[in-house]
Design a protein around this motif. Structure first.
Motif, PDB file in Angstrom:
ATOM      1  N   PHE A 369      -3.064 -10.143  23.164  1.00 23.89           N
ATOM      2  CA  PHE A 369      -3.437 -10.189  21.755  1.00 23.89           C
ATOM      3  C   PHE A 369      -4.940 -10.028  21.569  1.00 23.89           C
ATOM      4  CE2 PHE A 369       0.547 -12.645  21.813  1.00 23.89           C
ATOM      5  CZ  PHE A 369       1.246 -12.042  20.775  1.00 23.89           C
ATOM      6  N   GLN A 370      -5.307  -9.328  20.508  1.00 20.25           N
ATOM      7  CA  GLN A 370      -6.721  -9.202  20.155  1.00 20.25           C
ATOM      8  C   GLN A 370      -6.840  -9.137  18.639  1.00 20.25           C
ATOM      9  OE1 GLN A 370      -9.005  -5.579  21.296  1.00 20.25           O
ATOM     10  NE2 GLN A 370     -10.339  -7.001  22.377  1.00 20.25           N
ATOM     11  N   VAL A 371      -7.645 -10.041  18.082  1.00 15.99           N
ATOM     12  CA  VAL A 371      -7.824 -10.115  16.636  1.00 15.99           C
ATOM     13  C   VAL A 371      -8.777  -9.020  16.186  1.00 15.99           C
ATOM     14  CG1 VAL A 371      -8.555 -11.571  14.715  1.00 15.99           C
ATOM     15  CG2 VAL A 371      -7.402 -12.591  16.683  1.00 15.99           C
ATOM     16  N   GLN A 372      -8.436  -8.360  15.062  1.00 14.08           N
ATOM     17  CA  GLN A 372      -9.235  -7.257  14.540  1.00 14.08           C
ATOM     18  C   GLN A 372     -10.021  -7.710  13.300  1.00 14.08           C
ATOM     19  OE1 GLN A 372      -8.925  -4.161  16.315  1.00 14.08           O
ATOM     20  NE2 GLN A 372      -7.791  -5.530  17.667  1.00 14.08           N
ATOM     21  N   ASN A 373     -10.909  -6.859  12.843  1.00 17.91           N
ATOM     22  CA  ASN A 373     -11.745  -7.194  11.687  1.00 17.91           C
ATOM     23  C   ASN A 373     -10.903  -7.312  10.417  1.00 17.91           C
ATOM     24  OD1 ASN A 373     -14.208  -7.311  13.053  1.00 17.91           O
ATOM     25  ND2 ASN A 373     -14.460  -5.088  12.943  1.00 17.91           N
ATOM     26  N   PRO A 374     -11.288  -8.226   9.491  1.00 17.19           N
ATOM     27  CA  PRO A 374     -10.444  -8.518   8.332  1.00 17.19           C
ATOM     28  C   PRO A 374     -10.669  -7.588   7.151  1.00 17.19           C
ATOM     29  CG  PRO A 374     -12.316 -10.004   8.350  1.00 17.19           C
ATOM     30  CD  PRO A 374     -12.434  -9.156   9.606  1.00 17.19           C
ATOM     31  N   THR A 375      -9.662  -7.522   6.306  1.00 15.38           N
ATOM     32  CA  THR A 375      -9.771  -6.936   4.981  1.00 15.38           C
ATOM     33  C   THR A 375     -10.213  -8.022   3.999  1.00 15.38           C
ATOM     34  OG1 THR A 375      -8.565  -5.778   3.228  1.00 15.38           O
ATOM     35  CG2 THR A 375      -7.339  -7.396   4.479  1.00 15.38           C
ATOM     36  N   THR A 376     -10.481  -7.638   2.765  1.00 11.95           N
ATOM     37  CA  THR A 376     -10.774  -8.618   1.716  1.00 11.95           C
ATOM     38  C   THR A 376      -9.644  -8.706   0.695  1.00 11.95           C
ATOM     39  OG1 THR A 376     -11.903  -6.945   0.369  1.00 11.95           O
ATOM     40  CG2 THR A 376     -13.257  -8.226   1.893  1.00 11.95           C
ATOM     41  N   ILE A 377      -8.578  -7.893   0.897  1.00 11.28           N
ATOM     42  CA  ILE A 377      -7.490  -7.823  -0.084  1.00 11.28           C
ATOM     43  C   ILE A 377      -6.243  -8.488   0.487  1.00 11.28           C
ATOM     44  CG2 ILE A 377      -6.047  -6.306  -1.483  1.00 11.28           C
ATOM     45  CD1 ILE A 377      -8.211  -4.177  -1.280  1.00 11.28           C
ATOM     46  N   PRO A 378      -5.764  -9.574  -0.120  1.00 14.49           N
ATOM     47  CA  PRO A 378      -4.522 -10.190   0.352  1.00 14.49           C
ATOM     48  C   PRO A 378      -3.352  -9.225   0.205  1.00 14.49           C
ATOM     49  CG  PRO A 378      -5.695 -11.650  -1.150  1.00 14.49           C
ATOM     50  CD  PRO A 378      -6.361 -10.314  -1.246  1.00 14.49           C
ATOM     51  N   ARG A 379      -2.518  -9.182   1.207  1.00 16.86           N
ATOM     52  CA  ARG A 379      -1.296  -8.376   1.160  1.00 16.86           C
ATOM     53  C   ARG A 379      -0.140  -9.308   1.481  1.00 16.86           C
ATOM     54  NH1 ARG A 379      -2.608  -3.425  -1.247  1.00 16.86           N
ATOM     55  NH2 ARG A 379      -4.608  -2.725  -0.402  1.00 16.86           N
ATOM     56  N   MET A 380       0.465  -9.839   0.424  1.00 20.90           N
ATOM     57  CA  MET A 380       1.495 -10.856   0.566  1.00 20.90           C
ATOM     58  C   MET A 380       2.887 -10.238   0.406  1.00 20.90           C
ATOM     59  SD  MET A 380      -0.246 -13.621   1.268  1.00 20.90           S
ATOM     60  CE  MET A 380       0.635 -15.101   0.795  1.00 20.90           C
ATOM     61  N   TYR A 381       3.743 -10.910  -0.346  1.00 19.77           N
ATOM     62  CA  TYR A 381       5.112 -10.430  -0.531  1.00 19.77           C
ATOM     63  C   TYR A 381       5.108  -9.040  -1.159  1.00 19.77           C
ATOM     64  CZ  TYR A 381      10.041 -10.736  -2.010  1.00 19.77           C
ATOM     65  OH  TYR A 381      11.387 -10.520  -2.198  1.00 19.77           O
ATOM     66  N   HIS A 382       5.973  -8.171  -0.644  1.00 20.65           N
ATOM     67  CA  HIS A 382       6.087  -6.789  -1.109  1.00 20.65           C
ATOM     68  C   HIS A 382       4.850  -5.968  -0.778  1.00 20.65           C
ATOM     69  CE1 HIS A 382       9.342  -8.026  -4.252  1.00 20.65           C
ATOM     70  NE2 HIS A 382       9.886  -7.652  -3.109  1.00 20.65           N
ATOM     71  N   SER A 383       4.268  -6.180   0.403  1.00 16.72           N
ATOM     72  CA  SER A 383       3.225  -5.292   0.896  1.00 16.72           C
ATOM     73  C   SER A 383       3.823  -4.382   1.964  1.00 16.72           C
ATOM     74  CB  SER A 383       2.044  -6.087   1.460  1.00 16.72           C
ATOM     75  OG  SER A 383       2.468  -6.933   2.512  1.00 16.72           O
ATOM     76  N   THR A 384       3.112  -3.301   2.278  1.00 17.04           N
ATOM     77  CA  THR A 384       3.633  -2.297   3.201  1.00 17.04           C
ATOM     78  C   THR A 384       2.522  -1.747   4.080  1.00 17.04           C
ATOM     79  OG1 THR A 384       3.424  -0.734   1.357  1.00 17.04           O
ATOM     80  CG2 THR A 384       5.646  -1.493   1.887  1.00 17.04           C
ATOM     81  N   ALA A 385       2.915  -1.097   5.182  1.00 13.87           N
ATOM     82  CA  ALA A 385       1.957  -0.458   6.084  1.00 13.87           C
ATOM     83  C   ALA A 385       2.684   0.602   6.901  1.00 13.87           C
ATOM     84  CB  ALA A 385       1.301  -1.479   7.013  1.00 13.87           C
TER      85      ALA A 385
END
Length: 539
Positions: A369-385
């Motif tokens: 595992f390796q943690v990556q740099n964060p976004t500033t926008i929460p992506r909660m229920y009903h998010s996609t990628a």
């Protein structure tokens, strides 16, 4: 600037509430805002072989922020807004599409010819099949009674014979196929979907489904799995319960991937599944009472091809529920989106996880595992990628509400923006190692040899060259249906064919059990740095 300040304000408000801090990263990666609004919230996404992305939410959210073309309105409605768009990756633009019936919490997959076949939904859409073929003027085509059963929260997968299987859904403990072989084709019962219902929850939704290389289907629901011979409707293997017995499917939503299949002489002998995150038992009941349990921080990994398969558990650096798991072109797994408390459902998730985490399957257990740099926008229920052909990850959506909530009076406003996450392999420091494919072959057949020419500005060690193929999945509700990555054995076949030019020889997968006919993105990978992909079609 207004949008920037809006996101900063949201970020500060979340800090006041609670956002789990990211551990020391060291992983890198970068974020960019592509579009401040596409007019809808990206609840479902599918990349097409035209490098366009079909996106849609639901038709009963209320008026969206993008109008239908030419002054059109939905039939028998005063709603003249779009609830589906096509995103053009190259031009970074969207075009509104007309979807007629309700596509809320539906499913789908690409067919072999590159057509998106999408199935089910809610209310007037629960038995509808919708077809989308990308072109500058194309739109959705709907088949009102294309399904024999209601399909809401079902899972689809492309089969070796070119059809889709549609499994489960709310109050639908069975499966069916599309297209039908006959008008009276039945829907075989699947008791496993009843046996694995989480207590106090009425259904077993969005099961994790993967095509095994023997042609059977691995189906995981909540805390256990089976291997199904769907032709004979027989369970041919029952897998042990995942240690801890906590649920991993909707609404206790974890995610899952079929780990990269290593193909030697066209065949894959070792098949593994990785399932990460989710929520503890009773978390759904507790969340509905206002108590938000912490998400699971564990992953289970199992060799489904073993005679006596057993789960091996690992611990993630960040607990996660409602996260997405994506296969990257270099064989890494990316965990992205979601929260660290609560469950899926209206207003039931808390504490967004802003940092993606990468997982390297072939590393020693303690260094995967390796943690990556964060976004500033929460992506909660009903998010996609989803993965794009250039190696970026397209990220959108997040609407924990039963309508559009764009103001500041809610904890997590409806998110209409699109972002791109660029994994560390796209850093400028990797440019000299990045291959460029220069002589692709775009149509191949099972078992056929491929000779791929590419260019790298630095001298190449043949032992460090890989060729990978990724099937673009249909993503919704934290699961990427039909996702598949093949690592083709390049051995030491890479040879120099000119200054900075090389050729690598690989054999295509030998059967449709390993790789169903259809569209894949092919990458040349050198020292874990992938080229931009090219579209190929297996026939």
């Amino acid at each position: 600037m207004a949008l920037f300040h809006h996101h900063i304000l949201i970020f500060l408000l979340l800090l006041l509430h609670h956002v789990p801090p990211c551990p020391a990263t060291g992983g890198g990666g970068s974020w960019s805002l592509l579009l401040p609004s596409i007019g809808i919230s990206a609840m479902h996404m599918q990349l097409l072989p035209t490098d366009r992305v079909v996106i849609y939410d639901r038709t009963d959210f209320g008026t969206s922020m993008i109008s239908l073309r030419d002054g059109k309105c939905r039939p028998n409605s005063d709603d003249c807004s779009a609830h589906s768009v096509e995103y053009d990756v190259f031009h970074n633009s969207v075009r509104p599409l007309m979807v007629l019936s309700n596509v809320w919490c539906s499913s789908g997959s690409l067919m072999a010819d590159g057509t998106l076949v999408q199935t089910g939904g809610w209310d007037d859409g629960d038995r509808v099949v919708r077809v989308y073929k990308s072109c500058d003027t194309c739109d959705w085509q709907e088949i009102p009674s294309g399904l024999s059963q209601m399909r809401w929260y079902a899972t689809n997968h492309l089969l070796p014979d070119g059809r889709q299987i549609i499994i489960g859904g709310r109050q639908s403990f069975n499966y069916e196929f599309y297209p039908k072989k006959s008008g009276n084709e039945n829907s075989p019962s699947l008791p496993f979907l009843v046996q694995t219902i989480e207590p106090n929850i009425e259904n077993n939704l969005y099961p994790f489904v993967f095509l095994n290389t023997d042609g059977h289907l691995f189906i995981y629901a909540n805390d256990r799995a089976i291997l199904l011979d769907y032709v004979r409707n027989q369970v041919v293997k029952t897998y042990p319960t995942i240690p801890g017995g906590d649920p991993r499917n909707y609404p206790s939503t974890g995610s899952a991937v079929l780990l990269p299949l290593r193909i030697v002489q066209g065949i894959a002998t070792h098949v593994e599944v990785l399932i990460c995150g989710g929520a503890p038992k009773e978390a759904y009941v507790n969340a509905n009472k206002g108590k938000f349990d912490g998400a699971l921080n564990t992953c289970g990994r199992i060799k489904i091809s073993d005679p006596d398969p057993q789960w091996v558990m690992e611990t993630m650096p960040l607990a996660r529920v409602m996260g997405d798991m994506l296969l990257l072109p270099n064989g890494d797994v990316l965990l992205i989106n979601g929260g660290s408390a609560g469950v899926a459902g209206w207003e039931l998730g808390r504490d967004p996880v802003l940092c993606p985490v990468s997982y390297r399957p072939s590393n020693p257990t303690e260094s995967r595992f390796q943690v990556q740099n964060p976004t500033t926008i929460p992506r909660m229920y009903h998010s996609t990628a989803i993965l794009l052909r250039d190696g970026r990850v397209l990220v959108g959506g997040s609407n924990p509400h039963d309508k559009y909530e764009l103001g500041k009076n809610v904890l997590y406003p409806t998110e209409l923006s699109l972002e791109a996450f660029s994994p560390p392999y796209l850093d400028s420091s990797s440019l000299g190692f990045r291959p460029v494919i220069i002589s692709p072959k775009t149509v191949i057949h099972h078992g056929e040899w491929m000779f791929i020419r590419f260019q790298v500005s630095c001298p190449v060690d043949p032992n460090l060259v890989l060729v990978t193929m990724v099937a673009p999945p249909f993503n919704t509700h934290s699961f990427s249906m039909n996702q598949r990555l093949l690592v083709l054995d390049a051995g030491n076949t890479t040879v120099a064919v000119g200054k900075s030019h090389y050729e690598v020889s690989v054999m295509a997968p030998a059967s449709s059990n390993v790789a169903p006919a259809g569209n894949f993105i092919l990458f040349v990978v050198y020292q874990d740095i992938p080229s931009e992909g090219i579209w190929i079609c297996i026939q």
